[in-house]
Write a protein that holds these residues in place. Structure first.
Motif, PDB file in Angstrom:
ATOM      1  N   ARG A  63      -5.864  20.712  -1.168  1.00 49.25           N
ATOM      2  CA  ARG A  63      -4.599  20.616  -1.897  1.00 49.25           C
ATOM      3  C   ARG A  63      -4.014  19.221  -1.690  1.00 49.25           C
ATOM      4  O   ARG A  63      -3.885  18.755  -0.551  1.00 49.25           O
ATOM      5  N   ASN A  68      -0.358  14.243   3.658  1.00 50.91           N
ATOM      6  CA  ASN A  68       0.038  15.541   3.102  1.00 50.91           C
ATOM      7  C   ASN A  68      -1.126  16.271   2.432  1.00 50.91           C
ATOM      8  O   ASN A  68      -0.960  16.924   1.403  1.00 50.91           O
ATOM      9  N   GLU A  84      -3.904  19.251   2.578  1.00 54.90           N
ATOM     10  CA  GLU A  84      -4.235  20.533   3.186  1.00 54.90           C
ATOM     11  C   GLU A  84      -5.638  20.909   2.720  1.00 54.90           C
ATOM     12  O   GLU A  84      -5.938  20.847   1.527  1.00 54.90           O
ATOM     13  N   ARG A 117      -9.120  23.568   3.172  1.00 59.64           N
ATOM     14  CA  ARG A 117      -9.767  24.771   3.699  1.00 59.64           C
ATOM     15  C   ARG A 117     -11.247  24.715   3.364  1.00 59.64           C
ATOM     16  O   ARG A 117     -11.633  24.611   2.193  1.00 59.64           O
ATOM     17  N   THR A 132      -9.236  25.374   8.497  1.00 55.87           N
ATOM     18  CA  THR A 132      -8.165  24.665   7.801  1.00 55.87           C
ATOM     19  C   THR A 132      -7.804  23.382   8.548  1.00 55.87           C
ATOM     20  O   THR A 132      -7.846  23.332   9.785  1.00 55.87           O
ATOM     21  N   HIS A 148      -4.870  19.916   8.168  1.00 56.78           N
ATOM     22  CA  HIS A 148      -3.655  19.474   7.486  1.00 56.78           C
ATOM     23  C   HIS A 148      -3.278  18.101   8.014  1.00 56.78           C
ATOM     24  O   HIS A 148      -3.422  17.815   9.203  1.00 56.78           O
TER      25      HIS A 148
END
Length: 386
Positions: free
Chosen positions: A302, A312, A314, A316, A322, A324
């Motif tokens: 993302r 910023n 993100e 997976r 995950t 970040h």
């Protein structure tokens, strides 16, 4: 593609300082890292990097022409309406542009996969265009690399040639501007100004914070001289939000990069490219966040439309892990792109940056990190064609 260990030059830091490369170390850790290099074959460069870069660049440029004609697409990219006409006019008038960088995941096998386009304020330029070439020549002279080793690197001569072409359409002098006290940004504009001077342009430098505005809406320097042409290593979307931003469309200042680069520096270009070229071998599936994301349930990344330098993000993985990264881009619309892992070499994850100057693919630089997310502090590692 291989990662090959090599002894670093004992005097490389002194050489970097002498040549103006003062951001070679960040927070005490090496940014320039010559303890290894990435080796490519000529076929890998020509077939898997250079050719796809040219094709994707043409696809992206075609998309700009479409976006400036469609208000719905400008809205999709969250570009403020006050700048739509200005952006469209800059495209219609073929306002000159200089350079950009595409970031790829590539391991030497199969097609390179496009992560994103950096087409407004790309950095890592000096180290890609000049310092890694200097490293190659010195290592050959010292016998650490074979004499017939080469590098995919026509960046500097392409920049000088492009500045020579652009010069015919620019008011003089050409100002170069970046944020004050950013060593990397100041080093980048100093290098670009040198390339412009080699092409015969008169140049001046000014901190972005020192640019003023006259009573009649013209941008000015600290001596109240009108700035007729400005290379700004400062994002267009930042300028749109700032006090003097509203003066941009009527200022008559020629910007490099031009206003239409606001389209290509936007992560929303990735789902738009996917919509028009679905299943292209060098593209990853990508969607605006408000679209159904089921096709990416197995793994995704993302990204904010306006994020830079790995901020910023993100992520997976397909296995459910995950990651970040923090950053300032918390109020931007988002896209979601299919997860495609960077290759892994002994604990290092390299990202291939492919450079385009004035529509011509012309070189590459490799950044590597200990993480799947490439950030502003990720190391720059030189490359060689063997």
């Amino acid at each position: 593609m291989r990662r090959i260990a090599i002894a670093e030059r004992g005097d490389w830091k002194a050489s970097a300082e002498r040549l103006g490369f003062r951001f070679h170390t960040i927070d005490g850790a090496p940014y320039w890292d010559e303890r290894a290099y990435y080796a490519f074959t000529l076929e890998q460069i020509e077939r898997d990097i250079e050719a796809p870069t040219g094709e994707l660049h043409e696809m992206a440029m075609d998309l700009v022409g479409e976006v400036v004609r469609e208000e719905a697409l400008l809205k999709r990219l969250a570009i403020p309406q006050a700048y739509w006409e200005w952006i469209a006019r800059s495209w219609q008038e073929s306002s000159p542009h200089l350079y950009g960088r595409m970031d790829f995941a590539y391991d030497g096998n199969g097609p390179a996969k496009l992560y994103e386009l950096n087409y407004d304020t790309p950095t890592s330029l000096y180290e890609a265009a000049f310092f890694q070439w200097h490293w190659l020549e010195e290592q050959q002279q010292r016998g650490a690399l074979p004499r017939d080793a080469d590098q995919y690197n026509l960046i500097q001569e392409s920049l000088v040639q492009a500045f020579g072409t652009i010069a015919r359409r620019l008011p003089r002098p050409l100002y170069f501007s970046a944020v004050r006290d950013s060593q990397e940004d100041e080093g980048t504009i100093a290098y670009l100004a040198d390339c412009a001077e080699q092409a015969g342009l008169a140049t001046r430098k000014i901190a972005i914070e020192d640019i003023g505005i006259s009573a009649d809406g013209r941008y000015t320097d600290t001596d109240d001289n009108v700035i007729g042409a400005l290379f700004k290593l400062y994002p267009l979307e930042f300028m749109f939000e700032e006090e003097f931003g509203s003066a941009l469309p009527a200022s008559k200042t020629v910007l490099i990069e031009p206003p239409w680069k606001a389209i290509l520096s936007n992560k929303g270009i990735l789902p738009l490219l996917w919509e028009r070229h679905r299943d292209h071998p060098n593209l990853l599936p990508a969607f605006f966040e408000d679209k159904p994301a089921d096709p990416l349930a197995a793994g995704w990344v993302r990204k904010p439309l306006f994020s830079r330098e790995g901020a910023n993000i993100e992520l997976r993985t397909r296995a459910g892990e995950t990651l970040h990264s923090d950053g300032p881009y918390t109020d931007s619309p988002l896209i979601r792109q299919a997860f495609h892992a960077l290759p892994h070499f002994d604990g290092n994850y390299p990202l291939v940056g492919s450079w385009v100057v004035a529509d011509r693919p012309c070189g590459l630089g490799v950044r590597e990190d200990d993480s799947l997310i490439t950030r502003d502090t990720s190391r720059f590692v030189p490359h060689v064609i063997l």
